[in-house]
Design a protein around this motif. Structure first.
Motif, short mmCIF file in Angstrom:
data_model
loop_
_atom_site.label_atom_id
_atom_site.label_comp_id
_atom_site.label_asym_id
_atom_site.label_seq_id
_atom_site.Cartn_x
_atom_site.Cartn_y
_atom_site.Cartn_z
N VAL A 148 0.84 -1.20 0.00
CA VAL A 148 0.00 0.00 0.00
C VAL A 148 0.87 1.24 0.00
O VAL A 148 0.64 2.20 -0.75
CB VAL A 148 -0.94 0.01 1.22
CG1 VAL A 148 -1.73 1.32 1.28
CG2 VAL A 148 -1.90 -1.17 1.16
N ALA A 149 1.91 1.24 0.83
CA ALA A 149 2.80 2.40 0.90
C ALA A 149 3.49 2.65 -0.43
O ALA A 149 3.62 3.81 -0.87
CB ALA A 149 3.84 2.19 2.00
N GLU A 150 3.94 1.60 -1.10
CA GLU A 150 4.59 1.77 -2.40
C GLU A 150 3.63 2.33 -3.44
O GLU A 150 4.00 3.20 -4.23
CB GLU A 150 5.15 0.42 -2.87
CG GLU A 150 6.36 -0.05 -2.09
CD GLU A 150 6.82 -1.43 -2.51
OE1 GLU A 150 8.01 -1.72 -2.35
OE2 GLU A 150 5.97 -2.22 -2.99
N GLN A 151 2.40 1.83 -3.45
CA GLN A 151 1.43 2.32 -4.42
C GLN A 151 1.12 3.79 -4.19
O GLN A 151 1.06 4.59 -5.14
CB GLN A 151 0.15 1.48 -4.32
CG GLN A 151 0.32 0.05 -4.78
CD GLN A 151 -0.87 -0.83 -4.44
OE1 GLN A 151 -1.65 -0.52 -3.54
NE2 GLN A 151 -1.02 -1.93 -5.15
N VAL A 152 0.93 4.17 -2.94
CA VAL A 152 0.61 5.56 -2.62
C VAL A 152 1.80 6.46 -2.89
O VAL A 152 1.66 7.58 -3.41
CB VAL A 152 0.14 5.67 -1.16
CG1 VAL A 152 0.00 7.13 -0.74
CG2 VAL A 152 -1.17 4.94 -0.97
N ALA A 153 3.01 5.98 -2.56
CA ALA A 153 4.21 6.78 -2.83
C ALA A 153 4.38 7.01 -4.33
O ALA A 153 4.81 8.09 -4.76
CB ALA A 153 5.43 6.08 -2.25
N MET A 154 4.07 6.01 -5.13
CA MET A 154 4.15 6.16 -6.58
C MET A 154 3.17 7.23 -7.06
O MET A 154 3.53 8.11 -7.86
CB MET A 154 3.84 4.82 -7.26
CG MET A 154 3.93 4.85 -8.77
SD MET A 154 5.63 4.91 -9.36
CE MET A 154 6.13 3.21 -9.04
N LEU A 155 1.94 7.17 -6.58
CA LEU A 155 0.95 8.16 -6.97
C LEU A 155 1.36 9.57 -6.53
O LEU A 155 1.21 10.53 -7.28
CB LEU A 155 -0.41 7.80 -6.37
CG LEU A 155 -1.12 6.59 -6.99
CD1 LEU A 155 -2.27 6.13 -6.09
CD2 LEU A 155 -1.63 6.92 -8.38
N ALA A 156 1.87 9.67 -5.30
CA ALA A 156 2.27 10.97 -4.78
C ALA A 156 3.44 11.55 -5.56
O ALA A 156 3.56 12.77 -5.70
CB ALA A 156 2.62 10.86 -3.30
N ALA A 157 4.32 10.69 -6.06
CA ALA A 157 5.45 11.17 -6.86
C ALA A 157 4.98 11.66 -8.23
O ALA A 157 5.51 12.65 -8.76
CB ALA A 157 6.48 10.06 -7.02
N LEU A 158 3.99 10.98 -8.78
CA LEU A 158 3.49 11.36 -10.10
C LEU A 158 2.56 12.57 -10.03
O LEU A 158 2.52 13.38 -10.97
CB LEU A 158 2.74 10.18 -10.73
CG LEU A 158 3.61 8.97 -11.11
CD1 LEU A 158 2.72 7.78 -11.47
CD2 LEU A 158 4.53 9.31 -12.27
N TYR A 159 1.81 12.69 -8.93
CA TYR A 159 0.84 13.77 -8.78
C TYR A 159 1.06 14.45 -7.44
O TYR A 159 0.24 14.33 -6.52
CB TYR A 159 -0.59 13.22 -8.90
CG TYR A 159 -0.80 12.44 -10.18
CD1 TYR A 159 -0.96 13.08 -11.40
CD2 TYR A 159 -0.77 11.04 -10.17
CE1 TYR A 159 -1.12 12.37 -12.58
CE2 TYR A 159 -0.92 10.32 -11.35
CZ TYR A 159 -1.09 10.99 -12.54
OH TYR A 159 -1.24 10.28 -13.71
N PRO A 160 2.16 15.17 -7.28
CA PRO A 160 2.53 15.73 -5.97
C PRO A 160 1.49 16.70 -5.42
O PRO A 160 0.92 17.50 -6.15
CB PRO A 160 3.86 16.43 -6.26
CG PRO A 160 3.89 16.65 -7.74
CD PRO A 160 3.12 15.52 -8.34
N GLY A 161 1.25 16.55 -4.12
CA GLY A 161 0.32 17.44 -3.44
C GLY A 161 -1.14 17.18 -3.72
O GLY A 161 -2.00 17.96 -3.29
N ARG A 162 -1.46 16.06 -4.38
CA ARG A 162 -2.86 15.82 -4.74
C ARG A 162 -3.41 14.49 -4.22
O ARG A 162 -4.60 14.21 -4.42
CB ARG A 162 -3.01 15.82 -6.27
CG ARG A 162 -2.71 17.16 -6.93
CD ARG A 162 -2.95 17.06 -8.42
NE ARG A 162 -4.31 16.65 -8.71
CZ ARG A 162 -4.71 16.04 -9.84
NH1 ARG A 162 -3.81 15.76 -10.78
NH2 ARG A 162 -5.96 15.72 -10.03
N ILE A 163 -2.60 13.68 -3.55
CA ILE A 163 -3.01 12.33 -3.19
C ILE A 163 -3.37 12.24 -1.71
O ILE A 163 -2.64 12.69 -0.84
CB ILE A 163 -1.90 11.32 -3.53
CG1 ILE A 163 -1.56 11.38 -5.02
CG2 ILE A 163 -2.31 9.91 -3.11
CD1 ILE A 163 -2.73 11.07 -5.95
N ASP A 164 -4.53 11.62 -1.44
CA ASP A 164 -4.98 11.29 -0.08
C ASP A 164 -5.00 9.78 0.08
O ASP A 164 -5.15 9.04 -0.91
CB ASP A 164 -6.41 11.79 0.18
CG ASP A 164 -6.55 13.30 0.03
OD1 ASP A 164 -5.60 14.01 0.38
OD2 ASP A 164 -7.63 13.74 -0.41
#
Length: 316
Positions: A86-102
């Motif tokens: 879960v952490a890896e998936q969320v970290a990937m999303l946060a890297a691609l879309y910074p400041g937009r992921i919850d």
């Protein structure tokens, strides 16, 4: 008061599941244009009425189709997954879309026993869930036993989908809590959460809200009644006044309709005022759906106009 949407990618009778996912992405684009703060997707496995089985994949699609609105999960069910994954998936999303992921986290197991077996998941007790949640947080904040890649450059807001013990846990950990259903009438539990969380308290109230004809809520209520009878949550169907139902199903439908905030703009404004008075909500997360996709889009737009315009106290 922030206004957000939770879209469960509800399937509709006669349409392929892929259509539900396209509707979700299109709804997210409209929500961004209307000024909604967040757009969240759901996790349900092998449910005929819901096409969203992989929140991170759908979050990526929604984020790619939008530019500003926050994207999240409502939620990712931690008992179904390893915290590191879960952490890896969320970290990937946060890297691609910074400041937009919850990241919204829940603890519900699969809907049926075969699904739970397929997920290799078991119902998590309080201690196991607390431990998994602590491990997940350690991976995201860089204090875990291994370093998640891509390494998060900023914190990802974590929300807990909470009822009962989960609400107390959210308070103890100082996490925002997402609540809905019967707990919205439990003033003592909500007050206890705020006392435990202190200044970190943030209560997101999830409710079915439909601005328009009250019958818009019927298709979802009928689906719930069917699920209670058959054990299988079905796709949405158009309202049928001649539908044959049992007394038990009619009772379920009546309760579902009573929980839905539906009607014209003035009626919904009054219902929202009452909801905020009862709960002290800091944010409204609308989770409604209906067979008529055009009517749903009109409802989303009307609700945004209502709150932004300040006709309800929640928009002040």
């Amino acid at each position: 008061m922030r206004l957000s949407l939770l879209d469960r990618s509800r399937t509709r009778a006669g349409e392929p599941d892929s259509a539900a996912l396209r509707h979700t992405v299109a709804r997210a684009r409209r929500a961004e244009q209307l000024g909604y703060h967040r757009f969240w997707v759901a996790e349900h496995h092998a449910v005929p009425g819901i096409a969203s089985g992989s929140p991170p994949v759908l979050m990526a699609a929604v984020a790619a189709a939008t530019a500003r609105i926050r994207i999240g999960s409502g939620g990712i069910m931690l008992p179904n997954h390893q915290p590191l994954v879960v952490a890896e998936q969320v970290a990937m999303l946060a890297a691609l879309y910074p400041g937009r992921i919850d990241l919204g986290i829940g603890r519900s197991p699969g809907f049926t026993a075969p699904v739970r077996r397929a997920l290799r998941a078991a119902a998590a007790d309080d201690d196991a869930f607390r431990a998994d949640l602590a491990e997940l947080r350690s991976f995201l904040d860089g204090t875990g036993p291994v370093t998640v890649r891509p390494r998060p450059e900023r914190s990802v807001p974590l929300f807990l989908l909470a009822t009962g013990a989960g609400l107390r846990l959210a308070g103890d950990l100082g996490l925002p809590a997402v609540v809905g259903g019967p707990v919205l009438d439990d003033r003592a539990a909500l007050a206890d959460y705020r006392e435990r969380a202190g200044d970190a308290a943030h209560l997101v109230v999830s409710a079915d809200v439909l601005v328009g004809h009250p019958d818009l809520a019927l298709s979802e209520a009928w689906a719930l009644a069917a699920a209670r009878s058959t054990g299988e949550f079905p796709p949405l169907e158009p309202p049928d006044p001649d539908r044959r139902t049992t007394a038990r199903q009619r009772e379920v439908v009546a309760r579902a309709l009573a929980r839905t905030l539906a009607g014209d703009s003035d009626t919904v404004a009054e219902l929202l005022d009452d909801l905020v008075d009862r709960t002290g909500a800091d944010e409204l997360m609308v989770s409604s759906s209906t067979w008529d996709s055009e009517a749903l889009a009109e409802s989303d737009a009307a609700l945004a106009r209502l709150l932004v315009g300040g006709r309800a106290r929640t928009g002040a």
